[in-house]
Design a protein around this motif. Structure first.
Motif, PDB file in Angstrom:
ATOM      1  N   THR A   1       0.827  -1.211   0.000  1.00  0.00           N
ATOM      2  CA  THR A   1       0.000   0.000   0.000  1.00  0.00           C
ATOM      3  C   THR A   1       0.857   1.255   0.000  1.00  0.00           C
ATOM      4  OG1 THR A   1      -0.184  -0.175   2.414  1.00  0.00           O
ATOM      5  CG2 THR A   1      -1.988  -1.100   1.099  1.00  0.00           C
ATOM      6  N   LEU A   2       2.066   1.169   0.568  1.00  0.00           N
ATOM      7  CA  LEU A   2       2.961   2.325   0.548  1.00  0.00           C
ATOM      8  C   LEU A   2       3.486   2.567  -0.860  1.00  0.00           C
ATOM      9  CD1 LEU A   2       4.157   4.464   2.381  1.00  0.00           C
ATOM     10  CD2 LEU A   2       6.059   2.930   2.880  1.00  0.00           C
ATOM     11  N   ALA A   3       3.673   1.490  -1.626  1.00  0.00           N
ATOM     12  CA  ALA A   3       4.138   1.627  -3.000  1.00  0.00           C
ATOM     13  C   ALA A   3       3.045   2.156  -3.922  1.00  0.00           C
ATOM     14  CB  ALA A   3       4.638   0.279  -3.516  1.00  0.00           C
ATOM     15  N   ALA A   4       1.786   1.867  -3.575  1.00  0.00           N
ATOM     16  CA  ALA A   4       0.652   2.337  -4.385  1.00  0.00           C
ATOM     17  C   ALA A   4      -0.416   2.889  -3.443  1.00  0.00           C
ATOM     18  CB  ALA A   4       0.089   1.202  -5.238  1.00  0.00           C
ATOM     19  N   PRO A   5      -0.159   4.067  -2.836  1.00  0.00           N
ATOM     20  CA  PRO A   5      -1.069   4.618  -1.829  1.00  0.00           C
ATOM     21  C   PRO A   5      -2.341   5.169  -2.455  1.00  0.00           C
ATOM     22  CG  PRO A   5       0.653   6.186  -2.295  1.00  0.00           C
ATOM     23  CD  PRO A   5       1.004   4.943  -3.061  1.00  0.00           C
ATOM     24  N   PRO A   6      -3.412   5.290  -1.649  1.00  0.00           N
ATOM     25  CA  PRO A   6      -4.610   5.963  -2.142  1.00  0.00           C
ATOM     26  C   PRO A   6      -4.274   7.380  -2.610  1.00  0.00           C
ATOM     27  CG  PRO A   6      -5.049   4.866  -0.048  1.00  0.00           C
ATOM     28  CD  PRO A   6      -3.572   4.805  -0.272  1.00  0.00           C
ATOM     29  N   SER A   7      -4.970   7.847  -3.609  1.00  0.00           N
ATOM     30  CA  SER A   7      -4.703   9.166  -4.173  1.00  0.00           C
ATOM     31  C   SER A   7      -4.756  10.258  -3.112  1.00  0.00           C
ATOM     32  CB  SER A   7      -5.722   9.468  -5.276  1.00  0.00           C
ATOM     33  OG  SER A   7      -5.521  10.762  -5.806  1.00  0.00           O
ATOM     34  N   GLY A   8      -3.697  11.050  -2.992  1.00  0.00           N
ATOM     35  CA  GLY A   8      -3.640  12.170  -2.051  1.00  0.00           C
ATOM     36  C   GLY A   8      -3.314  11.789  -0.627  1.00  0.00           C
ATOM     37  N   ALA A   9      -3.171  10.495  -0.355  1.00  0.00           N
ATOM     38  CA  ALA A   9      -2.984  10.054   1.031  1.00  0.00           C
ATOM     39  C   ALA A   9      -1.696  10.573   1.653  1.00  0.00           C
ATOM     40  CB  ALA A   9      -3.010   8.526   1.099  1.00  0.00           C
ATOM     41  N   LEU A  10      -0.681  10.780   0.846  1.00  0.00           N
ATOM     42  CA  LEU A  10       0.628  11.182   1.365  1.00  0.00           C
ATOM     43  C   LEU A  10       0.932  12.657   1.146  1.00  0.00           C
ATOM     44  CD1 LEU A  10       2.772   8.145   0.162  1.00  0.00           C
ATOM     45  CD2 LEU A  10       1.576   8.427   2.337  1.00  0.00           C
ATOM     46  N   ASP A  11      -0.039  13.416   0.655  1.00  0.00           N
ATOM     47  CA  ASP A  11       0.220  14.818   0.295  1.00  0.00           C
ATOM     48  C   ASP A  11       0.667  15.655   1.491  1.00  0.00           C
ATOM     49  OD1 ASP A  11      -0.468  14.112  -2.230  1.00  0.00           O
ATOM     50  OD2 ASP A  11      -2.328  15.271  -2.326  1.00  0.00           O
ATOM     51  N   LEU A  12      -0.055  15.566   2.605  1.00  0.00           N
ATOM     52  CA  LEU A  12       0.308  16.345   3.794  1.00  0.00           C
ATOM     53  C   LEU A  12       1.662  15.916   4.316  1.00  0.00           C
ATOM     54  CD1 LEU A  12      -0.241  18.387   6.025  1.00  0.00           C
ATOM     55  CD2 LEU A  12      -1.556  16.611   7.238  1.00  0.00           C
ATOM     56  N   SER A  13       1.867  14.617   4.410  1.00  0.00           N
ATOM     57  CA  SER A  13       3.152  14.098   4.868  1.00  0.00           C
ATOM     58  C   SER A  13       4.286  14.621   4.006  1.00  0.00           C
ATOM     59  CB  SER A  13       3.134  12.562   4.838  1.00  0.00           C
ATOM     60  OG  SER A  13       4.420  12.035   5.092  1.00  0.00           O
TER      61      SER A  13
ATOM     62  N   ASP B   1       4.108  11.994  13.415  1.00  0.00           N
ATOM     63  CA  ASP B   1       3.496  10.866  12.706  1.00  0.00           C
ATOM     64  C   ASP B   1       3.462  11.074  11.196  1.00  0.00           C
ATOM     65  OD1 ASP B   1       3.091   9.531  15.063  1.00  0.00           O
ATOM     66  OD2 ASP B   1       0.990  10.123  15.278  1.00  0.00           O
ATOM     67  N   GLN B   2       3.526  12.333  10.759  1.00  0.00           N
ATOM     68  CA  GLN B   2       3.528  12.623   9.325  1.00  0.00           C
ATOM     69  C   GLN B   2       4.936  12.643   8.729  1.00  0.00           C
ATOM     70  OE1 GLN B   2       0.890  12.951   7.352  1.00  0.00           O
ATOM     71  NE2 GLN B   2      -0.756  13.038   8.861  1.00  0.00           N
ATOM     72  N   VAL B   3       5.935  13.057   9.519  1.00  0.00           N
ATOM     73  CA  VAL B   3       7.282  13.186   8.952  1.00  0.00           C
ATOM     74  C   VAL B   3       8.113  11.915   9.100  1.00  0.00           C
ATOM     75  CG1 VAL B   3       7.332  15.694   9.250  1.00  0.00           C
ATOM     76  CG2 VAL B   3       8.281  14.234  11.037  1.00  0.00           C
ATOM     77  N   LEU B   4       7.696  11.002   9.961  1.00  0.00           N
ATOM     78  CA  LEU B   4       8.358   9.706  10.044  1.00  0.00           C
ATOM     79  C   LEU B   4       7.633   8.750   9.094  1.00  0.00           C
ATOM     80  CD1 LEU B   4       9.496  11.018  12.664  1.00  0.00           C
ATOM     81  CD2 LEU B   4       9.561   8.718  13.619  1.00  0.00           C
ATOM     82  N   ARG B   5       8.241   8.524   7.945  1.00  0.00           N
ATOM     83  CA  ARG B   5       7.589   7.705   6.923  1.00  0.00           C
ATOM     84  C   ARG B   5       8.586   6.750   6.300  1.00  0.00           C
ATOM     85  NH1 ARG B   5       5.415  11.173   2.502  1.00  0.00           N
ATOM     86  NH2 ARG B   5       6.295   9.897   0.852  1.00  0.00           N
ATOM     87  N   ALA B   6       8.269   5.481   6.404  1.00  0.00           N
ATOM     88  CA  ALA B   6       9.159   4.447   5.862  1.00  0.00           C
ATOM     89  C   ALA B   6       9.389   4.664   4.373  1.00  0.00           C
ATOM     90  CB  ALA B   6       8.551   3.070   6.102  1.00  0.00           C
TER      91      ALA B   6
END
Length: 226
Positions: free
Chosen positions: A62-74, A107-112
């Motif tokens: 799911t991290l390789a193909a996230p929902p659209s916009g899910a990672l924008d804020l991060s 929680d937003q800036v720590l991202r694998a």
């Protein structure tokens, strides 16, 4: 020099806000001018992790193909950190650790795969190191001979920020703020700031005298000078 200045207290005139402002002032005295980006989580808190973001982080697939916009804020928050030469954080100690508004940012800036990667030996940070100055205000006493409560804030921030590559941390505690007012509060801040080590600023890119832009920023978009 680019400074990311973060405040976390909900109180407009809090001890931690005055402390972080004093740190920024010291930095500006040492290396003017500066471009300052502000995040005031006390006045404008981030939302806690949304379902799409949690889903994106739930597995490698799911991290390789996230929902659209899910990672924008991060991604926006990580880019702010990545663009900063120096990070200044002013935070109260809430119930022995960081306030929830700061945890929401963490929680937003720590991202694998983006700010750290997992290895058999543990997490490895992917961001370059830079000075991080953390001003802490605590109603109780958590360091020194008169400490009467544990400290889960400084070891936690050291671990999580160090885990993404930010290892050059300095902490400036102002304690027993419940009993500080007026001149006593000013003296407590001055005492805390006496430990400020500005020699780390030698590693920070300085603006060109003609263009006002550091060499590392020459090809990057400018941000507002405040």
């Amino acid at each position: 020099m680019n400074i990311l200045h973060i405040d976390c207290s909900p109180r407009p005139e809090s001890h931690s806000r005055q402390l972080s402002a004093a740190i920024v002032k010291k930095l500006l005295e040492a290396a003017p001018p500066a471009i300052i980006s502000r995040r005031d989580f006390g006045a404008d808190p981030l939302p806690h992790a949304a379902p799409d973001y949690a889903t994106a982080l739930s597995s490698p697939a799911t991290l390789a193909a996230p929902p659209s916009g899910a990672l924008d804020l991060s991604e926006a928050l990580i880019r702010e950190v990545d663009a900063a030469d120096v990070v200044v954080i002013g935070t109260p100690m809430h119930n022995l650790t960081v306030p929830s508004v700061l945890k929401a940012w963490i929680d937003q800036v720590l991202r694998a795969g983006r700010t750290f990667m997992s290895t058999p030996a543990g997490k490895v940070g992917l961001l370059r190191d830079r000075p991080v100055f953390v001003g802490i205000a605590s109603g109780g006493v958590f360091t020194g001979e008169k400490a009467n409560q544990p400290d889960f804030l400084t070891p936690y921030l050291s671990a999580v920020l160090g885990g993404i590559g930010l290892k050059s941390l300095q902490f400036f505690p102002v304690q027993a703020t419940a009993f500080l007012a007026g001149d006593r509060a000013t003296l407590a801040r001055e005492k805390a700031l006496a430990a400020l080590d500005l020699t780390v600023m030698r590693e920070v890119p300085m603006p060109d005298r003609v263009t006002g832009v550091a060499a590392s920023e020459a090809n990057e978009p400018r941000r507002q000078v405040v």
